[in-house]
Design a protein around this motif. Sequence first.
Motif, short mmCIF file in Angstrom:
data_model
loop_
_atom_site.label_atom_id
_atom_site.label_comp_id
_atom_site.label_asym_id
_atom_site.label_seq_id
_atom_site.Cartn_x
_atom_site.Cartn_y
_atom_site.Cartn_z
N ARG A 30 0.81 -1.22 0.00
CA ARG A 30 0.00 0.00 0.00
C ARG A 30 0.85 1.27 0.00
O ARG A 30 0.29 2.37 0.06
CB ARG A 30 -0.91 0.01 1.24
N GLN A 31 2.19 1.11 -0.05
CA GLN A 31 3.06 2.26 0.10
C GLN A 31 4.04 2.38 -1.07
O GLN A 31 4.23 1.46 -1.86
CB GLN A 31 3.86 2.16 1.41
N GLN A 32 4.65 3.54 -1.12
CA GLN A 32 5.80 3.81 -1.98
C GLN A 32 6.80 4.60 -1.15
O GLN A 32 6.42 5.25 -0.18
CB GLN A 32 5.39 4.58 -3.23
N ALA A 33 8.06 4.54 -1.54
CA ALA A 33 9.09 5.13 -0.69
C ALA A 33 10.05 5.99 -1.50
O ALA A 33 10.27 5.78 -2.69
CB ALA A 33 9.87 4.02 0.03
N VAL A 34 10.60 6.98 -0.81
CA VAL A 34 11.65 7.84 -1.37
C VAL A 34 12.87 7.69 -0.47
O VAL A 34 12.80 7.89 0.75
CB VAL A 34 11.19 9.31 -1.42
N ILE A 35 14.02 7.36 -1.07
CA ILE A 35 15.26 7.18 -0.33
C ILE A 35 16.04 8.49 -0.41
O ILE A 35 16.30 9.01 -1.50
CB ILE A 35 16.10 6.03 -0.91
N ARG A 40 18.86 14.64 0.65
CA ARG A 40 18.62 14.75 -0.79
C ARG A 40 18.04 13.45 -1.30
O ARG A 40 18.58 12.36 -1.01
CB ARG A 40 19.92 15.06 -1.52
N PRO A 41 16.95 13.49 -2.07
CA PRO A 41 16.37 12.24 -2.61
C PRO A 41 17.29 11.63 -3.67
O PRO A 41 17.80 12.33 -4.55
CB PRO A 41 15.05 12.70 -3.22
N VAL A 42 17.47 10.33 -3.53
CA VAL A 42 18.34 9.64 -4.48
C VAL A 42 17.62 8.54 -5.24
O VAL A 42 18.09 8.11 -6.31
CB VAL A 42 19.58 9.06 -3.75
N LYS A 94 -4.36 10.86 -5.50
CA LYS A 94 -3.26 9.99 -5.11
C LYS A 94 -1.93 10.63 -5.49
O LYS A 94 -1.87 11.54 -6.32
CB LYS A 94 -3.39 8.61 -5.75
N ILE A 95 -0.88 10.12 -4.86
CA ILE A 95 0.47 10.60 -5.15
C ILE A 95 1.00 9.79 -6.32
O ILE A 95 1.33 8.61 -6.19
CB ILE A 95 1.38 10.45 -3.92
N SER A 96 1.05 10.40 -7.48
CA SER A 96 1.47 9.69 -8.70
C SER A 96 2.98 9.70 -8.89
O SER A 96 3.56 8.78 -9.47
CB SER A 96 0.80 10.31 -9.92
N GLU A 97 3.66 10.77 -8.43
CA GLU A 97 5.12 10.87 -8.54
C GLU A 97 5.65 11.19 -7.15
O GLU A 97 5.68 12.34 -6.73
CB GLU A 97 5.50 11.96 -9.54
N SER A 98 6.08 10.17 -6.47
CA SER A 98 6.50 10.34 -5.08
C SER A 98 7.70 11.27 -4.94
O SER A 98 7.79 12.04 -3.97
CB SER A 98 6.81 8.98 -4.45
N LEU A 99 8.63 11.22 -5.90
CA LEU A 99 9.81 12.06 -5.81
C LEU A 99 9.44 13.53 -5.93
O LEU A 99 9.88 14.37 -5.14
CB LEU A 99 10.81 11.67 -6.90
N LYS A 100 8.61 13.86 -6.92
CA LYS A 100 8.19 15.26 -7.10
C LYS A 100 7.33 15.70 -5.91
O LYS A 100 7.43 16.86 -5.47
CB LYS A 100 7.41 15.39 -8.39
N PHE A 101 6.51 14.82 -5.41
CA PHE A 101 5.67 15.16 -4.26
C PHE A 101 6.55 15.46 -3.05
O PHE A 101 6.30 16.43 -2.32
CB PHE A 101 4.71 14.01 -3.95
N TYR A 102 7.58 14.66 -2.86
CA TYR A 102 8.46 14.88 -1.70
C TYR A 102 9.22 16.19 -1.82
O TYR A 102 9.33 16.94 -0.85
CB TYR A 102 9.43 13.71 -1.58
N GLY A 106 6.47 17.45 0.53
CA GLY A 106 7.10 16.76 1.65
C GLY A 106 6.19 15.85 2.44
O GLY A 106 6.56 14.72 2.75
N THR A 107 4.95 16.29 2.75
CA THR A 107 4.03 15.47 3.55
C THR A 107 2.64 15.49 2.93
O THR A 107 2.28 16.41 2.17
CB THR A 107 3.94 15.98 5.00
N GLU A 108 1.84 14.49 3.30
CA GLU A 108 0.47 14.43 2.80
C GLU A 108 -0.39 15.55 3.36
O GLU A 108 -1.34 16.02 2.70
CB GLU A 108 -0.14 13.07 3.15
N GLU A 109 -0.09 16.02 4.57
CA GLU A 109 -0.83 17.13 5.15
C GLU A 109 -0.69 18.40 4.31
O GLU A 109 -1.66 19.12 4.05
CB GLU A 109 -0.36 17.40 6.58
#
Length: 320
Positions: A30-35, A40-42, A94-102, A106-109
């Motif tokens: 149910r999740q996706q992750a950004v490292i 800095r996101p990699v 929904k969050i379609s691009e987790s990297l751009k969203f982050y 940064g947060t869903e709020e």
Amino acid sequence: MKKAAIIIALIVVASVIICLKASLYVVDVRQQAVITQFGRPVKTVTDPGLCVKTPFIQEVRYFDKRLLEWSGEPSDILTRDKENIGVGAWARWKISESLKFYTSLGTEERGMRVLDEVIESAVKNVVSSYTLKEVLRNSNRKLEYTTKELEEAEDIKKVQIIMGRDKISEEIKKMALRALEGRYGIELIDVRIKYINYVEAVIPKIYDRMRSERIRIANKYESEGRKEEAEILGSMKRELERIESEGYRTAEEIKGQADAEAVKIYAEAYEKAPEFYSFTKTLQTYETTFDKQTHLILTTDGDYFQYLKSFRQEGKRGQE
């Protein structure tokens, strides 16, 4: 020596366990992750399962991959036909691009706050350009009313729905998508109008208008009732006059027949004893024409005088 070796072995095992724990992470279905590495996101991870990262250097930021719910606060909007209403909307995103969203939010709020601004602005801009009927209804389907008068009043207005509520919702969605496009990594799935209410300030006016409409209908019923009452009373009067006329005619016919029968009887009696009949009729005439105030002058050769004179003489003989 053995004791020192055991301690060293324990330290090595603990270090390995700590390193493994710091380097392994699990991505739920149910999740996706950004490292991130030093903030800095990699890398992004969208597939579920056990993954590896550089321990103590890289961190994992999880984001929901499912559809998320957004529900806005009611907005006071003035429609094109000057109706002040409160409109509440809801959306699925929904969050379609987790990297751009982050990197952008940064947060869903924060994503929710962005949707508050974008969707509520679209709702106000779109709804204010249409009439209340367009926002409320989806088609020109004939509505069912509790009274015939309300139905006739609606027919008189000749309301024509060109867009309708569903198409207006689609227009709100398109406007919101244009505002979000390529900026936040958010995919807006659907936007709908949740409810439409009159604002509290105009509700008394609505009730007054409803009350006046009901009073108008009541007055119409009362007027029709008075009209029917007048028609019924007029019909009753005409029927009564007809009955009285027929009764009077019948009574006159019976009276005429009775008079004819009496005349016939009198005629037959007169034929049998004409002198007696003439005598009795004369007495009846005297009885109806004389009273105590009447003075009668008779000649000596009159029949009535002769009758009274003979009646008096017979009266004296009887006394003797």
